[in-house]
Scaffold this active site. Structure first.
Site, PDB file in Angstrom:
ATOM      1  CB  ALA A 259      22.704  13.670 -35.738  1.00  0.00           C
ATOM      2  CB  CYS A 267       5.666   6.012 -29.431  1.00  0.00           C
ATOM      3  SG  CYS A 267       4.736   5.863 -27.892  1.00  0.00           S
TER       4      CYS A 267
HETATM    5  N1  NAD Z   1       4.563   5.116 -23.558  1.00  0.00           N
HETATM    6  C1  NAD Z   1       4.402   6.282 -24.145  1.00  0.00           C
HETATM    7  O1  NAD Z   1       5.250   7.173 -24.063  1.00  0.00           O
HETATM    8  C2  NAD Z   1       3.152   6.562 -24.941  1.00  0.00           C
HETATM    9  C3  NAD Z   1       2.865   7.886 -25.317  1.00  0.00           C
HETATM   10  C4  NAD Z   1       1.694   8.143 -26.045  1.00  0.00           C
HETATM   11  C5  NAD Z   1       0.873   7.087 -26.401  1.00  0.00           C
HETATM   12  N2  NAD Z   1       1.176   5.808 -26.035  1.00  0.00           N
HETATM   13  C6  NAD Z   1       0.237   4.758 -26.413  1.00  0.00           C
HETATM   14  O2  NAD Z   1      -0.522   4.419 -25.247  1.00  0.00           O
HETATM   15  C7  NAD Z   1      -0.838   3.015 -25.234  1.00  0.00           C
HETATM   16  C8  NAD Z   1      -0.333   2.395 -23.946  1.00  0.00           C
HETATM   17  O3  NAD Z   1       1.097   2.502 -23.937  1.00  0.00           O
HETATM   18  P1  NAD Z   1       1.933   2.226 -22.616  1.00  0.00           P
HETATM   19  O4  NAD Z   1       3.338   2.585 -22.931  1.00  0.00           O
HETATM   20  O5  NAD Z   1       1.258   2.847 -21.452  1.00  0.00           O
HETATM   21  O6  NAD Z   1       1.782   0.631 -22.521  1.00  0.00           O
HETATM   22  P2  NAD Z   1       2.195  -0.312 -21.307  1.00  0.00           P
HETATM   23  O7  NAD Z   1       2.558  -1.596 -21.908  1.00  0.00           O
HETATM   24  O8  NAD Z   1       3.144   0.387 -20.403  1.00  0.00           O
HETATM   25  O9  NAD Z   1       0.820  -0.465 -20.479  1.00  0.00           O
HETATM   26  C9  NAD Z   1      -0.288  -1.156 -20.935  1.00  0.00           C
HETATM   27  C10 NAD Z   1      -0.941  -1.830 -19.722  1.00  0.00           C
HETATM   28  O10 NAD Z   1      -2.198  -2.365 -20.104  1.00  0.00           O
HETATM   29  C11 NAD Z   1      -2.413  -3.545 -19.344  1.00  0.00           C
HETATM   30  N3  NAD Z   1      -3.483  -4.341 -19.943  1.00  0.00           N
HETATM   31  C12 NAD Z   1      -3.480  -5.074 -21.084  1.00  0.00           C
HETATM   32  N4  NAD Z   1      -4.684  -5.626 -21.282  1.00  0.00           N
HETATM   33  C13 NAD Z   1      -5.475  -5.223 -20.261  1.00  0.00           C
HETATM   34  C14 NAD Z   1      -6.823  -5.443 -19.926  1.00  0.00           C
HETATM   35  N5  NAD Z   1      -7.633  -6.229 -20.670  1.00  0.00           N
HETATM   36  N6  NAD Z   1      -7.329  -4.886 -18.810  1.00  0.00           N
HETATM   37  C15 NAD Z   1      -6.555  -4.119 -18.027  1.00  0.00           C
HETATM   38  N7  NAD Z   1      -5.241  -3.847 -18.302  1.00  0.00           N
HETATM   39  C16 NAD Z   1      -4.720  -4.412 -19.398  1.00  0.00           C
HETATM   40  C17 NAD Z   1      -1.046  -4.206 -19.340  1.00  0.00           C
HETATM   41  O11 NAD Z   1      -0.924  -5.151 -18.291  1.00  0.00           O
HETATM   42  C18 NAD Z   1      -0.129  -2.982 -19.146  1.00  0.00           C
HETATM   43  O12 NAD Z   1       0.130  -2.743 -17.780  1.00  0.00           O
HETATM   44  C19 NAD Z   1      -0.201   2.457 -26.499  1.00  0.00           C
HETATM   45  O13 NAD Z   1      -1.163   2.442 -27.514  1.00  0.00           O
HETATM   46  C20 NAD Z   1       0.895   3.450 -26.827  1.00  0.00           C
HETATM   47  O14 NAD Z   1       1.210   3.481 -28.194  1.00  0.00           O
HETATM   48  C21 NAD Z   1       2.295   5.526 -25.304  1.00  0.00           C
END
Ligand code: NAD
Length: 452
Positions: A259, A267
């Site tokens: 809790a 996410c």
């Molecule tokens: N953060 C987590 O713990 C986690 C875990 C599992 C899955 N995910 C999933 O993974 C994905 C990414 O999450 P994140 O937390 O790493 O996001 P984030 O925002 O940290 O990173 C995304 C990156 O992509 C870059 N970007 C955007 N458009 C771009 C392009 N056209 N070319 C190159 N780079 C580009 C952004 O500048 C940014 O640095 C999401 O779908 C999220 O749901 C995240």
């Protein structure tokens, strides 16, 4: 293998670095020039334990490099991961703007055959969409490369991301043909060498749905326990005892039964919202998840109201110390952190807030914006100086066993609100604190008359 990782955030950077660590040649791409500049200096733009050292090591061995130019990263690459953000759109659905843009760019600039792997969390059917965009873009420039698309959702946990990637509990991949399945086996078997059956290769749509199903199930467990905790507070039960008793049943298990002030992070909230949207889109109302979301909002407000109600509904003239701003320990990520709702409610009822977090202060101050009565301190004990209440929101290790005598001497009035159940009635009360937590009561047995 030569690999491109597009999007160098929490997921892309960990993916690229860990793939380089096992010997692949990886180029990470990002549009953010500042990020790429930091990375080229072998500095991590995010806080993730162990990541910066691993980046430095692999840059040093020439296996890991960084660029803002996709075309350069794709030269000679056999595999490209898409790891860009999929934030919550206005209606709750996943905003696929960045994924679509990357798919189009791949079609425009790729110069050879390529397996594109969608690692971002994306709704069912998105790999089909990416496939179509790439095929159409290739066609429009008369390019004949064979570009296929696979799904490979990521399950790492911020704060433990390196270990999760290098030693996963499972890897899920969705493909449309045997050749892509083989490439994924070649890529991932090294991480599941102890038990290759941990690599699940399924169809793309199932793979996409496994990710949403998993996060939504975990969010459901948290919301359910938070609801039970609210009931515990009313009936005089103890959520910790209830948790232990329930978790001992192997059908239930012990994890994700804590809790707290409500789930947050980049996410769970957005993934639950997106699955609800997908359900609506296909005429399947996700009623359980709708309640999970409502219960989570209630829990965040319930947490703030504990403090507000203790002071009679108004916090004018009161100073509240906050320990912890990130949505969980071990990360600097504050996206959708419960601290945002709680601090906004405290400020709205007139409080002055002094906040501390070991890693999240810069991100939090950007996320919440400038607030007249909110300030940050560099040392945890500075936050409690002349405070009327101390609120624990994130259970960072350094907060777990504080010196309550010292806190008591520094505070104006001795009130503690422990929203992570890290401390006890006995250790705080003996120093004269008023202590409140989540779903636990002070050993008091309710009179029989209350038990109808
Ligand atoms: N953060 C987590 O713990 C986690 C875990 C599992 C899955 N995910 C999933 O993974 C994905 C990414 O999450 P994140 O937390 O790493 O996001 P984030 O925002 O940290 O990173 C995304 C990156 O992509 C870059 N970007 C955007 N458009 C771009 C392009 N056209 N070319 C190159 N780079 C580009 C952004 O500048 C940014 O640095 C999401 O779908 C999220 O749901 C995240």
């Amino acid at each position: 293998m030569k690999i491109a990782v597009i999007g160098s955030g929490y997921v892309g950077l960990v993916t690229g670095t860990c793939l380089a660590e096992v010997g692949h040649t990886v180029v990470c791409v990002d549009l953010d020039e500042h990020k790429i500049k930091m990375l080229r200096d072998a500095k991590s733009p995010i806080y993730e334990p162990g990541l910066e050292a691993l980046i430095r090591q692999n840059v040093g061995h020439n296996r890991l490099s960084f660029t803002t130019i996709l075309e350069d990263a794709l030269k000679g690459a056999e595999v490209a991961f898409i790891a860009v953000g999929t934030p919550e759109g206005e209606d709750g659905s996943a905003d696929l703007r960045f994924v679509r843009a990357v798919a189009k760019s791949i079609g425009e600039v790729c110069s050879g055959n390529l397996l594109t792997i969608v690692k971002s969390t994306v709704p069912v059917g998105t790999c089909d969409l990416v496939d179509n965009i790439i095929v159409e873009t290739l066609k429009s420039r008369n390019a004949k490369h064979r570009v296929t698309v696979g799904s490979n959702p990521e399950f790492l946990k911020e704060g433990a991301a390196i270990n999760d990637f290098l030693h996963p509990e499972r890897i899920v991949a969705g493909v449309t043909n045997e050749q892509d399945a083989d490439t994924l086996r070649e890529l991932y078997t090294v991480f599941v060498i102890d038990d290759p059956s941990k690599l699940f290769i399924v169809d793309r749509r199932s793979s996409e749905l496994i990710k949403y199903g998993s996060n939504s199930m975990l969010a459901t467990r948290i919301s359910f326990m938070n609801e039970l905790a609210r009931l515990c507070e009313k009936v005089g039960a103890d959520i910790d005892s209830v948790r232990r008793g329930m978790g001992s049943d192997s059908r239930i298990g012990r994890k994700f039964l804590w809790a707290g002030p409500g789930y947050g992070g980049s996410c769970f909230p957005k993934d639950v919202a997106a699955l609800i949207q997908t359900g609506d889109q296909y005429g399947v109302s996700m009623d359980i998840l709708k309640s999970v979301t409502t219960a989570n909002e209630t829990q965040k407000k319930h947490s703030a109201l504990k403090i507000i109600n203790h002071f009679g509904g108004k916090l004018t003239g009161k100073t509240v110390a906050i320990w912890g701003l990130t949505f969980k320990p071990g990360t600097d990520d504050v996206r959708d952190s419960p601290a945002l709702t709680i601090i906004n409610m405290l400020l709205d009822t007139g409080a002055k807030v002094m906040a501390h977090d070991p890693q999240g202060q810069a991100n939090f101050s950007r996320e919440i914006g400038s607030k007249k009565n909110l300030s940050y301190v560099d040392a945890a004990y500075d936050a409690v100086q002349n405070a009327d209440a101390l609120v624990l929101i994130t259970e960072w290790a350094e907060y777990k066993r504080p010196n309550f005598d010292r806190i008591g001497n520094l505070m104006r009035t001795k009130n503690i609100f422990d929203l992570r159940n890290q401390w006890s009635f006995s250790s705080t009360k003996k120093i004269g604190f008023h202590y409140e937590c989540i779903g636990r009561n002070d050993d008091k047995i309710l009179p029989m008359t209350n038990l109808k």
